[in-house]
Motif scaffolding. Structure first.
Motif, short mmCIF file in Angstrom:
data_model
loop_
_atom_site.label_atom_id
_atom_site.label_comp_id
_atom_site.label_asym_id
_atom_site.label_seq_id
_atom_site.Cartn_x
_atom_site.Cartn_y
_atom_site.Cartn_z
N TYR A 172 -1.18 33.55 -59.40
CA TYR A 172 -2.86 34.11 -59.19
C TYR A 172 -2.73 35.10 -58.65
O TYR A 172 -2.46 34.92 -57.06
CB TYR A 172 -3.62 32.93 -58.73
CG TYR A 172 -5.41 33.10 -59.36
CD1 TYR A 172 -5.93 33.30 -60.70
CD2 TYR A 172 -5.69 32.99 -58.09
CE1 TYR A 172 -6.85 33.75 -60.97
CE2 TYR A 172 -7.30 33.97 -58.25
CZ TYR A 172 -8.03 33.64 -59.97
OH TYR A 172 -8.95 33.90 -59.67
N TYR A 173 -3.46 36.60 -58.57
CA TYR A 173 -3.09 37.63 -57.83
C TYR A 173 -4.93 38.29 -57.18
O TYR A 173 -5.70 37.76 -58.07
CB TYR A 173 -2.66 38.84 -58.80
CG TYR A 173 -1.63 38.94 -58.88
CD1 TYR A 173 -0.67 39.38 -57.92
CD2 TYR A 173 -1.07 38.59 -60.08
CE1 TYR A 173 0.72 39.02 -58.27
CE2 TYR A 173 -0.21 38.84 -60.15
CZ TYR A 173 1.47 38.52 -59.76
OH TYR A 173 2.35 38.38 -60.24
N VAL A 174 -4.78 37.93 -56.12
CA VAL A 174 -6.55 38.03 -55.32
C VAL A 174 -6.18 39.04 -53.95
O VAL A 174 -5.02 39.86 -53.13
CB VAL A 174 -7.04 37.46 -54.39
CG1 VAL A 174 -7.68 35.78 -55.92
CG2 VAL A 174 -6.36 36.25 -53.51
N LEU A 220 -10.89 33.00 -52.71
CA LEU A 220 -10.40 32.24 -53.62
C LEU A 220 -11.12 30.72 -53.98
O LEU A 220 -11.26 30.10 -53.60
CB LEU A 220 -9.15 31.50 -53.42
CG LEU A 220 -7.98 31.57 -54.33
CD1 LEU A 220 -7.56 31.90 -55.59
CD2 LEU A 220 -6.14 31.17 -53.14
#
Length: 115
Positions: A2-4, A10
């Motif tokens: 999961y890219y942040v 988040l």
């Protein structure tokens, strides 16, 4: 994966898949690590029910089978491109006030060293 982005919130949700309405879910520990092997360097978000990260926030949940929370995404020093998250949750009987779910934050006391 999961890219942040760094400092982006988040959001996480955990759900207990059970038809038993007499169960409650509790987040005991969540740690982050720069590697999938969580025995290396870790950063505590929650430890033994005690919030360790000031960006952590718990959200209201419509039922006892769901926990919702958030914290700010971060990067470990020496910029490892990934951060791995490991959370330990506890399932307890509803209204069992002696269970781990109802004890909240448990701070470990230091042992006294004898001579």
């Amino acid at each position: 994966p999961y890219y942040v982005d760094i400092n982006q919130d988040l959001f996480l949700e955990a759900y207990l898949h059970s038809s038993d309405r007499n169960l409650v879910l509790f987040v005991d520990t969540c740690v982050a690590s720069p590697t999938p092997n969580v025995t290396t360097v870790t950063y505590d978000i929650i430890r033994h029910g005690c919030v360790r990260d000031f960006t952590y926030y718990t959200y209201y949940s419509p039922n006892k089978h769901t926990v919702r929370f958030k914290f700010n995404a971060f990067q470990f020093i020496h910029s490892n491109p990934s951060v791995y998250l490991l959370c330990e949750l506890v399932v307890c009987r509803t209204y069992d006030y002696s269970s781990r779910c109802y004890q909240g934050c448990i701070s470990r006391s230091k042992r006294e060293a004898s001579s």
